[in-house]
Design an enzyme around this catalytic site. Sequence first.
Site, PDB file in Angstrom:
ATOM      1  CG  HIS A  64       7.847  63.141 -11.697  1.00 54.15           C
ATOM      2  ND1 HIS A  64       8.520  64.343 -11.699  1.00 54.15           N
ATOM      3  CD2 HIS A  64       8.350  62.438 -10.654  1.00 54.15           C
ATOM      4  CE1 HIS A  64       9.372  64.378 -10.683  1.00 54.15           C
ATOM      5  NE2 HIS A  64       9.286  63.239 -10.023  1.00 54.15           N
ATOM      6  CG  ASP A  87      10.696  58.919  -8.000  1.00 54.76           C
ATOM      7  OD1 ASP A  87      11.719  59.130  -8.679  1.00 54.76           O
ATOM      8  OD2 ASP A  87       9.922  59.819  -7.630  1.00 54.76           O
ATOM      9  CG  ASP A  94      15.516  50.662   4.659  1.00 55.41           C
ATOM     10  OD1 ASP A  94      15.003  50.323   3.574  1.00 55.41           O
ATOM     11  OD2 ASP A  94      16.635  50.277   5.019  1.00 55.41           O
TER      12      ASP A  94
END
Lengths: 306, 306, 306, 306
Positions: free
Chosen positions: B67, B161, B143
């Site tokens: 991360h 991500d 979405d």
Amino acid sequence: MTEPKSYKWFLDYLSPFEGHMHGIDTVVFSKQTQFQQVEILDTKSYGRCLVLDGKMQSSEVDEFIYHEALVHPAMFTHPEPKKVFIVGGGEGATLREILRHRSVERVLMVDIDQEVVESCKRHLPQWHQGSFDDPRAEVRYLDARKYLEETTDTYDIIIIDISEPVEEGPAYLLYTKEFYSLVMERLTSGGIISLQAGTTAATSLLNFSAVYQTLRTVFPVVSPYQAPIPSFGLPWGFALASKRFDPRALDEKEIDRRISQRLERELKYYDGETHVGQFFLPKQVRIQMEKQERIIEDNYPLFTYH
Amino acid sequence: MTEPKSYKWFLDYLSPFEGHMHGIDTVVFSKQTQFQQVEILDTKSYGRCLVLDGKMQSSEVDEFIYHEALVHPAMFTHPEPKKVFIVGGGEGATLREILRHRSVERVLMVDIDQEVVESCKRHLPQWHQGSFDDPRAEVRYLDARKYLEETTDTYDIIIIDISEPVEEGPAYLLYTKEFYSLVMERLTSGGIISLQAGTTAATSLLNFSAVYQTLRTVFPVVSPYQAPIPSFGLPWGFALASKRFDPRALDEKEIDRRISQRLERELKYYDGETHVGQFFLPKQVRIQMEKQERIIEDNYPLFTYH
Amino acid sequence: MTEPKSYKWFLDYLSPFEGHMHGIDTVVFSKQTQFQQVEILDTKSYGRCLVLDGKMQSSEVDEFIYHEALVHPAMFTHPEPKKVFIVGGGEGATLREILRHRSVERVLMVDIDQEVVESCKRHLPQWHQGSFDDPRAEVRYLDARKYLEETTDTYDIIIIDISEPVEEGPAYLLYTKEFYSLVMERLTSGGIISLQAGTTAATSLLNFSAVYQTLRTVFPVVSPYQAPIPSFGLPWGFALASKRFDPRALDEKEIDRRISQRLERELKYYDGETHVGQFFLPKQVRIQMEKQERIIEDNYPLFTYH
Amino acid sequence: MTEPKSYKWFLDYLSPFEGHMHGIDTVVFSKQTQFQQVEILDTKSYGRCLVLDGKMQSSEVDEFIYHEALVHPAMFTHPEPKKVFIVGGGEGATLREILRHRSVERVLMVDIDQEVVESCKRHLPQWHQGSFDDPRAEVRYLDARKYLEETTDTYDIIIIDISEPVEEGPAYLLYTKEFYSLVMERLTSGGIISLQAGTTAATSLLNFSAVYQTLRTVFPVVSPYQAPIPSFGLPWGFALASKRFDPRALDEKEIDRRISQRLERELKYYDGETHVGQFFLPKQVRIQMEKQERIIEDNYPLFTYH
């Protein structure tokens, strides 16, 4: 999910709780020698592989990363390496990389296990590429530590290319302060050594960081570095230790210049950019390494996975 | 040989012929959502792990590497990131890293799978560390591509991500030229994006190199980089793409200076030295990336392992 | 090839070189007790399973085979079993099968590991089906051998329902000549015992055949038999030993008659045909058993896989 | 727990969620033929093994169980078998067992895959033991079904020795009602067939029970039976089907008498006691078999694991 398509697997246990799985095509060679279990496997992802005591040593697909990373940082940091000693080096690929250097006049490789070397000669031609026949090369089948204790010869470069220190294996006394001191004594005045030093994974930095600290008790310059070798299943570490020359003093251009002067052909993994980049370690690795207090000694050896 | 001590294993297949094995203690959570199989496992080597469709996403022990590597290179390359958009980001740890930056005023995270986010909220507190409750943060379950098509908002930073593009998975239309063009349009004038881009292993560079070339058809600055994430079992790649600012123009000192100015606390993986080092790629990776001609498009998507 | 669809597996090692793989859904319970590692797993093929020290003990799908095969041959061979003793029996399913018999007045189950029994009570309700609450049943958490040494009570039937004799496990002193002699002394005049006795696979008949020969040094009637329990991964053996009554003297009709007289409901695995058939062992098993000379004694115990 | 000592494994998937693991020493032979993937492996527990399409076919250690169980019940049930036909039979061990019978005058083996037979001839000498050179034996490399359709020859015994019916494999049209009808027509008046019919594990009885019911639509006498073959990882089923003679009419003494009359040497697995015992199936297997309504037809074939 990704569906596995192999039903024959080599399981390379990185610890009792972690492993890397390689689908295999065939077992080319398998033998228990006096010192270790040697196997040559054809895998689906990495082609032919050398496995000692159940651990991946090098693979057809990415051995060039391992061997270039092991050999060239030391060789190019030295102004003119002529005499080189290899501790171990069974596959003959460390020898191959050393012999690329025009300056090299003599390489002595001392590996304890003749059967490993001979099976590599026969089954891993892409590794040695005929290096054993080079007139500058000599191979002896002895305990390298004993040999270095008894000789008075000195070398510009000593490459330690051995498997990990496991309790029952032949290598653990080649990872100690006493051995590194001996190696130091067998170096010429600008001498440099390099070695593989285990994984740099955050979960198991003990070996890498203890080797680093142990080297620092002996050598004035110690430069740990890493290279990504996919077939090993974990990020991998090396160390360069030196009496005088510092590899981090050389920039990309200087390395590229030395490559074009000293070699006939370019390399695949190593160049100036790779050289400079390999010494950047992640912050948490640097911190753990500096904090490490474990020194590896003959009477207090370190075994991986124990 | 290393003797395995676990008899319960999670097998993370990296390809049909390669995998990484994790000894497991327990299965904390397991559910087939509308979009994917989500699992939270407690492993022996890496602690708690999030697994989607059988693939490791992040682990308690080394998620900080993933991360921090995903978020901070983009964030620190930008002079003053205020508005940030996350595509995906289920665990909440990307959000956590973004919120460390004092300059940040608003983060919108759009993840398609509410069940994944909610199971992460509940079972992965060490990942999000309460970030979902930060008043600057907002999460929507949509979405992300559709959302970006319909909004006219723009962002300083967009972090992608998401999991890998598999045929049956939700992610593959977030890896195309059309999507990257859309993302570009939703950036402010100095905007930067970053994303994970698959393994950099020599054996399977297609995804990483095609993402790189696809980004280059859209963005003026594209900087691929890598980070060693042991739990992934292979070296891992990322890419930063930018309208204007180049991360390689920042040296160690400048990054360390920005860290001390912008954050309350130091990071674990990322600092100036990590920043500079991560852009050094091995020679053979650079060559393969430059030679890659595959551009990923909506009508010609790329699936890993096919 | 058959493509595996699970990526979480329980590997049940039957020997250092052989195992049975079970795809798992979840880990219901896992604990290291004072005596052993206990785990309750939900598997994809066999439903819920009890695993002790990494070995499958019984599964939701086929535990009825194991427990009916363990209990009923002895119970139906006896003319009227009233008092029954269970050595071990953690899951409560051996108790369940015994309590089906109307003639039974009292069952004492002595298991050394209270934590195992309590986790079975809680997580394996389909096994015990409330048997622990039957007023005829009593459970004590003691070393069964010590208990039998100290008591003067006698039993019509003693069922030995324990895991395999491994070096570090709690069971190996319950497989010796001295223990079988003690058990014999605690039987009433027509008393019968039965026990599981390990695999009958041709590759590893040592345990089964040595138990057989050891029983023969103590009991006048010894009848080995086998039952196919798929979740065990290998064919499995049992033995019935008796002071007087011979199970092979009872034909199908007599067993079926006794079942209809003594039980309220039919069984799933065991009936007259099953009873008669189970004593037929393959020729090579019979020969190896008769040739076996190993007698298991306290001072010369037998450990599986050593 | 039992600690595995092998790091090379053959994983024999019995279903997508279950498998049997065999530690391997080496891969003796591996080839994709026109019909299937053939492999000969040396395993640690079962010695040399033949593996087709990733499934264990027979092993050095226990192939005698499989082949004696497949061949002799049919052969000894027939009063005087002279002409025998083998469908498949690659290893040559079915041929070997048939040729032990003095009454046999001619055996025709029709296997579709010449490469499998030739690799067995070369690498599995303990299987065939020279049987291919017996003057009574003939081998043809053809589709056995096509051959039987075109011939008018008849046989006393037909042994169907083929792998399981998988979608992409060569065998599934040799498991249908139409094929069994054809086989029936090619039998002499007292003719008998036998075949392996898949696992009898409670979890996956579909194949075994459907073969049984399909045979019953064709043959007046159908006798299913089982044999424990450890290397298969699950209990295994067979079926004998006959125009007239019933194997269950023969008692132990009669079988033993026929063995001593007809063979030169005793067998290892099969004798009178084994013969009688093998027809006793557990109650739940019998019930599921009788309830099965699935008939396998050319237009409605059955594939295992689908």
